[in-house]
Structures are given as C-alpha cells and as structure tokens.
Design a protein around this motif. Structure first.
Motif, PDB file in Angstrom:
ATOM      1  N   ASP A   1      43.851  65.510  40.518  1.00 55.12           N
ATOM      2  CA  ASP A   1      43.381  65.621  41.893  1.00 55.12           C
ATOM      3  C   ASP A   1      44.463  65.166  42.870  1.00 55.12           C
ATOM      4  OD1 ASP A   1      41.590  66.136  43.988  1.00 55.12           O
ATOM      5  OD2 ASP A   1      40.769  64.109  43.914  1.00 55.12           O
ATOM      6  N   LEU A   2      45.128  64.065  42.559  1.00 51.30           N
ATOM      7  CA  LEU A   2      46.199  63.578  43.436  1.00 51.30           C
ATOM      8  C   LEU A   2      47.349  64.572  43.517  1.00 51.30           C
ATOM      9  CD1 LEU A   2      46.234  59.793  42.511  1.00 51.30           C
ATOM     10  CD2 LEU A   2      45.636  60.780  44.732  1.00 51.30           C
ATOM     11  N   HIS A   3      47.742  65.129  42.375  1.00 49.26           N
ATOM     12  CA  HIS A   3      48.806  66.141  42.359  1.00 49.26           C
ATOM     13  C   HIS A   3      48.458  67.288  43.307  1.00 49.26           C
ATOM     14  CE1 HIS A   3      51.960  65.747  39.155  1.00 49.26           C
ATOM     15  NE2 HIS A   3      51.240  64.667  38.931  1.00 49.26           N
ATOM     16  N   ALA A   4      47.252  67.806  43.161  1.00 48.34           N
ATOM     17  CA  ALA A   4      46.843  68.946  43.977  1.00 48.34           C
ATOM     18  C   ALA A   4      46.904  68.600  45.463  1.00 48.34           C
ATOM     19  CB  ALA A   4      45.429  69.379  43.591  1.00 48.34           C
ATOM     20  N   ARG A   5      46.423  67.432  45.824  1.00 51.75           N
ATOM     21  CA  ARG A   5      46.411  67.050  47.236  1.00 51.75           C
ATOM     22  C   ARG A   5      47.826  66.814  47.775  1.00 51.75           C
ATOM     23  NH1 ARG A   5      41.006  64.902  48.934  1.00 51.75           N
ATOM     24  NH2 ARG A   5      39.640  65.331  47.181  1.00 51.75           N
ATOM     25  N   ILE A   6      48.675  66.209  46.957  1.00 48.70           N
ATOM     26  CA  ILE A   6      50.054  65.954  47.396  1.00 48.70           C
ATOM     27  C   ILE A   6      50.794  67.271  47.597  1.00 48.70           C
ATOM     28  CG2 ILE A   6      52.297  64.997  46.709  1.00 48.70           C
ATOM     29  CD1 ILE A   6      50.655  62.730  45.289  1.00 48.70           C
ATOM     30  N   PHE A   7      50.668  68.184  46.630  1.00 45.30           N
ATOM     31  CA  PHE A   7      51.400  69.446  46.716  1.00 45.30           C
ATOM     32  C   PHE A   7      50.841  70.398  47.768  1.00 45.30           C
ATOM     33  CE2 PHE A   7      52.898  68.120  42.459  1.00 45.30           C
ATOM     34  CZ  PHE A   7      54.250  68.083  42.762  1.00 45.30           C
ATOM     35  N   ASN A   8      49.638  70.114  48.286  1.00 43.51           N
ATOM     36  CA  ASN A   8      49.067  70.921  49.358  1.00 43.51           C
ATOM     37  C   ASN A   8      49.463  70.422  50.747  1.00 43.51           C
ATOM     38  OD1 ASN A   8      47.769  72.879  47.848  1.00 43.51           O
ATOM     39  ND2 ASN A   8      45.930  71.640  47.600  1.00 43.51           N
ATOM     40  N   LEU A   9      50.162  69.299  50.798  1.00 39.19           N
ATOM     41  CA  LEU A   9      50.574  68.761  52.099  1.00 39.19           C
ATOM     42  C   LEU A   9      51.619  69.664  52.754  1.00 39.19           C
ATOM     43  CD1 LEU A   9      50.904  64.961  51.244  1.00 39.19           C
ATOM     44  CD2 LEU A   9      49.074  66.055  52.549  1.00 39.19           C
TER      45      LEU A   9
ATOM     46  N   LEU B   1      42.530  56.665  50.146  1.00 43.22           N
ATOM     47  CA  LEU B   1      43.794  57.373  49.899  1.00 43.22           C
ATOM     48  C   LEU B   1      43.571  58.882  49.869  1.00 43.22           C
ATOM     49  CD1 LEU B   1      45.466  55.148  47.151  1.00 43.22           C
ATOM     50  CD2 LEU B   1      46.060  55.272  49.582  1.00 43.22           C
ATOM     51  N   LEU B   2      42.484  59.319  49.233  1.00 41.76           N
ATOM     52  CA  LEU B   2      42.177  60.753  49.199  1.00 41.76           C
ATOM     53  C   LEU B   2      41.960  61.303  50.604  1.00 41.76           C
ATOM     54  CD1 LEU B   2      39.750  61.086  46.137  1.00 41.76           C
ATOM     55  CD2 LEU B   2      42.205  61.579  46.242  1.00 41.76           C
ATOM     56  N   LYS B   3      41.285  60.536  51.428  1.00 45.28           N
ATOM     57  CA  LYS B   3      41.027  60.971  52.806  1.00 45.28           C
ATOM     58  C   LYS B   3      42.338  61.088  53.588  1.00 45.28           C
ATOM     59  CE  LYS B   3      38.265  61.430  56.519  1.00 45.28           C
ATOM     60  NZ  LYS B   3      38.609  62.683  57.138  1.00 45.28           N
ATOM     61  N   LEU B   4      43.243  60.132  53.403  1.00 44.82           N
ATOM     62  CA  LEU B   4      44.545  60.204  54.070  1.00 44.82           C
ATOM     63  C   LEU B   4      45.309  61.459  53.644  1.00 44.82           C
ATOM     64  CD1 LEU B   4      45.656  56.472  53.818  1.00 44.82           C
ATOM     65  CD2 LEU B   4      45.009  57.710  55.908  1.00 44.82           C
ATOM     66  N   LEU B   5      45.254  61.785  52.358  1.00 42.49           N
ATOM     67  CA  LEU B   5      45.926  62.992  51.863  1.00 42.49           C
ATOM     68  C   LEU B   5      45.259  64.247  52.431  1.00 42.49           C
ATOM     69  CD1 LEU B   5      46.552  61.917  48.170  1.00 42.49           C
ATOM     70  CD2 LEU B   5      48.327  62.479  49.842  1.00 42.49           C
ATOM     71  N   GLU B   6      43.943  64.243  52.427  1.00 44.41           N
ATOM     72  CA  GLU B   6      43.198  65.393  52.942  1.00 44.41           C
ATOM     73  C   GLU B   6      43.510  65.639  54.417  1.00 44.41           C
ATOM     74  OE1 GLU B   6      38.562  66.068  53.902  1.00 44.41           O
ATOM     75  OE2 GLU B   6      39.007  65.500  51.826  1.00 44.41           O
ATOM     76  N   ASP B   7      43.640  64.564  55.184  1.00 49.30           N
ATOM     77  CA  ASP B   7      43.932  64.664  56.615  1.00 49.30           C
ATOM     78  C   ASP B   7      45.419  64.852  56.899  1.00 49.30           C
ATOM     79  OD1 ASP B   7      41.243  64.271  57.027  1.00 49.30           O
ATOM     80  OD2 ASP B   7      41.446  62.165  57.618  1.00 49.30           O
ATOM     81  N   ASN B   8      46.233  64.864  55.843  1.00 47.90           N
ATOM     82  CA  ASN B   8      47.689  64.992  55.973  1.00 47.90           C
ATOM     83  C   ASN B   8      48.234  63.916  56.924  1.00 47.90           C
ATOM     84  OD1 ASN B   8      50.181  66.028  55.397  1.00 47.90           O
ATOM     85  ND2 ASN B   8      49.982  67.838  56.695  1.00 47.90           N
ATOM     86  N   ASP B   9      47.735  62.684  56.707  1.00 49.38           N
ATOM     87  CA  ASP B   9      48.073  61.589  57.606  1.00 49.38           C
ATOM     88  C   ASP B   9      48.326  60.304  56.795  1.00 49.38           C
ATOM     89  OD1 ASP B   9      48.466  60.265  60.034  1.00 49.38           O
ATOM     90  OD2 ASP B   9      46.335  59.719  60.187  1.00 49.38           O
ATOM     91  N   VAL B  10      49.285  60.379  55.877  1.00 50.24           N
ATOM     92  CA  VAL B  10      49.574  59.241  55.009  1.00 50.24           C
ATOM     93  C   VAL B  10      50.670  58.385  55.646  1.00 50.24           C
ATOM     94  CG1 VAL B  10      50.312  58.495  52.719  1.00 50.24           C
ATOM     95  CG2 VAL B  10      48.985  60.605  52.970  1.00 50.24           C
ATOM     96  N   PRO B  11      50.329  57.147  56.037  1.00 57.12           N
ATOM     97  CA  PRO B  11      51.370  56.259  56.562  1.00 57.12           C
ATOM     98  C   PRO B  11      52.377  55.916  55.454  1.00 57.12           C
ATOM     99  CG  PRO B  11      49.167  55.352  56.945  1.00 57.12           C
ATOM    100  CD  PRO B  11      49.022  56.534  56.054  1.00 57.12           C
ATOM    101  N   THR B  12      53.596  55.668  55.816  1.00 53.29           N
ATOM    102  CA  THR B  12      54.655  55.369  54.854  1.00 53.29           C
ATOM    103  C   THR B  12      54.273  54.232  53.919  1.00 53.29           C
ATOM    104  OG1 THR B  12      56.274  56.094  56.484  1.00 53.29           O
ATOM    105  CG2 THR B  12      57.104  54.806  54.645  1.00 53.29           C
TER     106      THR B  12
END
Length: 168
Positions: free
Chosen positions: A132-140, A103-114
């Motif tokens: 960590d999740l908050h930071a990654r989500i808000f950086n998308l 999941l972290l990798k998907l967020l990092e790659d900005n490639d999260v499937p629905t």
C-alpha cells in the motif's frame, strides 16, 4: 515486555514456531518485545524454574520477570498474534495505528512534510503495509525523488533501506 520461548532441537513444532516469527503480523508485533529463546535441553534449570511441561512453550514476562501469559504447544500465526496483542498496552496499539493512518492521509493528500518521510521509510519495513505504501508513494506527483534520495544519508538503517527500496 519479554517473550520467552522454550524449545528443543529435536522438537519439530519448535522449528515451525520459528517460521511463524516471519509471518507479517507476528513479525510486526514481535518488534515490541525482547525475544529470548531457550533450548530446554541445554538449559533444563531455567525450564524447570518456569515450570515448562511441554515444548515449545511461549511465556510473556513483565519487565520484572513475572509471567503475565503463556501457552504450550505450537501456535499458528493468528493465535500467536492474539497472545502478543494481549500483552501490549492497548493505548500503544491505538497510537501506532493512528500514526500509520496519518501517514497514509499525508501521502493521499500529496502533502508529506520533510520530517515525516523517515517514518514512511520505516513503515516500509512492515510487510503487510509495504504494498500500500509503495502504491501511494509512486502515485505522488511530482515524485519526491530528492526528498527520498536525501534519506539515504539518515543515520537509521531502516530509513536508508526504505529509501533505497524506493529509489531503485
């Protein structure tokens, strides 16, 4: 597995153990067990059946009620985590961690499937992962507002709460 905890109202370490449940690592592991608390003063027969000699006593039972591990006395969070991890299947723990890292990798790659957003929202309920999740989500970019708003209709409370936390 089942976590059986014997305690008593007048036993001060029993209250301390209750506070330990809320520690991030302990709370995450406890969600994989059925937690049963027994007031040894109110149910001395059950305490005697499990040969409880001190309070609090924490026992790990298999699904068929056999004692697999246990200890008496207050357990600080790191020791409680060790007891809980020892009772879980190591393959289960590896799979759970691998899924989170994916999941972290998907967020990092900005490639999260629905279909993966609900998992992310559920992971927000894990205190030591939330920041960590908050930071990654808000950086998308662009921010997936509609995908998250759509999760407010999910039938699972944990998913809706995670989405609400992000949308606010």
């Amino acid at each position: 597995a089942i976590i059986l905890i014997f305690w008593a109202v007048l036993e001060p370490t029993g209250e301390s153990l209750h506070l330990t449940y809320d520690e991030p690592g302990v709370a995450e592991l406890l969600q994989h067990f059925a937690l049963v608390e027994i007031d040894a003063d109110q149910d001395p027969d059950t305490a005697a059946m499990y040969q409880v000699r001190g309070l609090p006593t924490v026992l790990v039972l298999s699904a068929d009620g056999e004692v697999r591990a246990g200890t008496s006395g207050y357990l600080p969070a790191p020791e409680f985590q060790k007891l809980l991890r020892g009772a879980l299947n190591p393959e289960f723990l590896k799979h759970k961690e691998a899924s989170y890292l994916e999941l972290l990798k998907l967020l990092e790659d900005n490639d999260v499937p629905t279909n993966r957003w609900p998992e992310i929202m559920i992971e927000l309920g894990t205190p030591d992962r939330r920041k960590d999740l908050h930071a990654r989500i808000f950086n998308l970019t662009p921010f997936p507002r509609q995908a998250i708003v759509d999760l407010l209709q999910d039938s699972r409370l944990a998913v809706r709460l995670g989405a609400l936390e992000i949308v606010e």
